[in-house]
Design an enzyme around this catalytic site. Structure first.
Site, PDB file in Angstrom:
ATOM      1  N   ASP A   8       0.867  -1.184   0.000  1.00  0.00           N
ATOM      2  CA  ASP A   8       0.000   0.000   0.000  1.00  0.00           C
ATOM      3  C   ASP A   8       0.906   1.237   0.000  1.00  0.00           C
ATOM      4  O   ASP A   8       2.118   1.141  -0.242  1.00  0.00           O
ATOM      5  CB  ASP A   8      -1.004  -0.033   1.158  1.00  0.00           C
ATOM      6  CG  ASP A   8      -0.357   0.172   2.525  1.00  0.00           C
ATOM      7  OD1 ASP A   8       0.884   0.276   2.611  1.00  0.00           O
ATOM      8  OD2 ASP A   8      -1.103   0.235   3.527  1.00  0.00           O
ATOM      9  N   CYS A  65       2.870  -3.453   4.178  1.00  0.00           N
ATOM     10  CA  CYS A  65       2.047  -2.302   4.527  1.00  0.00           C
ATOM     11  C   CYS A  65       2.706  -1.705   5.777  1.00  0.00           C
ATOM     12  O   CYS A  65       3.808  -2.108   6.140  1.00  0.00           O
ATOM     13  CB  CYS A  65       0.565  -2.641   4.706  1.00  0.00           C
ATOM     14  SG  CYS A  65       0.162  -3.719   6.077  1.00  0.00           S
ATOM     15  N   THR A  67       2.147  -1.797   9.148  1.00  0.00           N
ATOM     16  CA  THR A  67       2.424  -2.772  10.211  1.00  0.00           C
ATOM     17  C   THR A  67       2.601  -4.185   9.675  1.00  0.00           C
ATOM     18  O   THR A  67       3.049  -5.073  10.410  1.00  0.00           O
ATOM     19  CB  THR A  67       1.240  -2.839  11.200  1.00  0.00           C
ATOM     20  OG1 THR A  67       0.080  -3.314  10.488  1.00  0.00           O
ATOM     21  CG2 THR A  67       0.959  -1.488  11.832  1.00  0.00           C
ATOM     22  N   HIS A  98       9.101 -24.101   8.970  1.00  0.00           N
ATOM     23  CA  HIS A  98       7.995 -24.722   9.711  1.00  0.00           C
ATOM     24  C   HIS A  98       6.615 -24.492   9.076  1.00  0.00           C
ATOM     25  O   HIS A  98       5.742 -25.348   9.214  1.00  0.00           O
ATOM     26  CB  HIS A  98       7.945 -24.175  11.146  1.00  0.00           C
ATOM     27  CG  HIS A  98       9.088 -24.639  11.994  1.00  0.00           C
ATOM     28  ND1 HIS A  98       9.175 -24.360  13.347  1.00  0.00           N
ATOM     29  CD2 HIS A  98      10.207 -25.363  11.693  1.00  0.00           C
ATOM     30  CE1 HIS A  98      10.284 -24.896  13.842  1.00  0.00           C
ATOM     31  NE2 HIS A  98      10.932 -25.495  12.857  1.00  0.00           N
ATOM     32  N   HIS A 133       5.604 -30.741  10.422  1.00  0.00           N
ATOM     33  CA  HIS A 133       5.145 -29.415   9.987  1.00  0.00           C
ATOM     34  C   HIS A 133       4.171 -29.521   8.818  1.00  0.00           C
ATOM     35  O   HIS A 133       3.249 -28.728   8.699  1.00  0.00           O
ATOM     36  CB  HIS A 133       6.347 -28.533   9.632  1.00  0.00           C
ATOM     37  CG  HIS A 133       7.280 -28.338  10.774  1.00  0.00           C
ATOM     38  ND1 HIS A 133       6.886 -27.700  11.935  1.00  0.00           N
ATOM     39  CD2 HIS A 133       8.567 -28.729  10.963  1.00  0.00           C
ATOM     40  CE1 HIS A 133       7.905 -27.687  12.782  1.00  0.00           C
ATOM     41  NE2 HIS A 133       8.924 -28.312  12.223  1.00  0.00           N
TER      42      HIS A 133
HETATM   43  C1  RB5 Z   1      -1.846   2.763   6.544  1.00  0.00           C
HETATM   44  O1  RB5 Z   1      -1.873   3.951   7.264  1.00  0.00           O
HETATM   45  C2  RB5 Z   1      -1.785   1.565   7.485  1.00  0.00           C
HETATM   46  O2  RB5 Z   1      -2.958   1.451   8.186  1.00  0.00           O
HETATM   47  C3  RB5 Z   1      -1.483   0.321   6.712  1.00  0.00           C
HETATM   48  O3  RB5 Z   1      -0.301   0.484   5.995  1.00  0.00           O
HETATM   49  C4  RB5 Z   1      -1.305  -0.943   7.519  1.00  0.00           C
HETATM   50  O4  RB5 Z   1      -0.420  -0.740   8.586  1.00  0.00           O
HETATM   51  C5  RB5 Z   1      -2.525  -1.629   7.937  1.00  0.00           C
HETATM   52  O5  RB5 Z   1      -2.519  -2.711   8.501  1.00  0.00           O
END
Ligand code: RB5
Length: 144
Positions: A8, A65, A67, A98, A133
């Site tokens: 993203d 993304c 997180t 695994h 596994h």
């Molecule tokens: C974008 O701001 C953020 O929410 C996205 O990149 C991600 O971390 C969502 O899980």
């Protein structure tokens, strides 16, 4: 080997840098991610990547993304996907050894790019161990 990659807006820079790195190493890359930093919705690119992996159009996937969690949650809705969220080299190795993860997910806002490269190399370089596994991953899609 053909690798699909998606991201993203939070992962554009790392996607571009990793594509350059992997292309130089001889991997063929298919880009499913956004190429701008305009805010967008990660499921819109996660699902096409997951479908390409499931259909065998690419061998493996990598996703970024902020997180890593939005991508991981979206990708793992697909029965043929085992997406592993990684923030260390050791976890990168273990999701192949695994879990036989077919998509590597990393949190672009929480690890340095050097770690992204180390995790990617570790994941690509490991082999699935099979055995107990395999028994375990066989049970993953069987929701009760
Ligand atoms: C974008 O701001 C953020 O929410 C996205 O990149 C991600 O971390 C969502 O899980």
């Amino acid at each position: 080997m053909k690798i699909g990659i998606c991201n993203d807006h939070a992962g554009v820079e790392y996607k571009n840098r990793l594509v350059e790195y992997l292309t130089a190493k001889g991997y063929e890359i298919v880009n499913f991610g956004t190429d701008t930093t305009d805010s967008m919705d990660y499921p819109d690119v996660a699902h096409p990547l997951a479908e390409a992996v499931e259909k065998g159009e690419v061998d493996l996937g990598i996703a970024f993304c902020g997180t890593g969690n939005g991508m991981q949650m979206s990708l793992n809705k697909h029965q043929g996907i085992r997406a592993g969220l990684c923030w260390s080299v050791e976890i990168g190795k273990l999701i192949k050894q695994h879990n036989n993860a077919n998509v590597l997910v990393m949190p672009a806002r929480f690890i340095p790019f050097e770690t992204v490269v180390e995790i990617t190399d570790a994941w690509l370089g490991e082999e699935f161990e099979g055995g107990r596994h395999q028994t375990r991953i066989n049970k993953i899609p069987n929701c009760r």
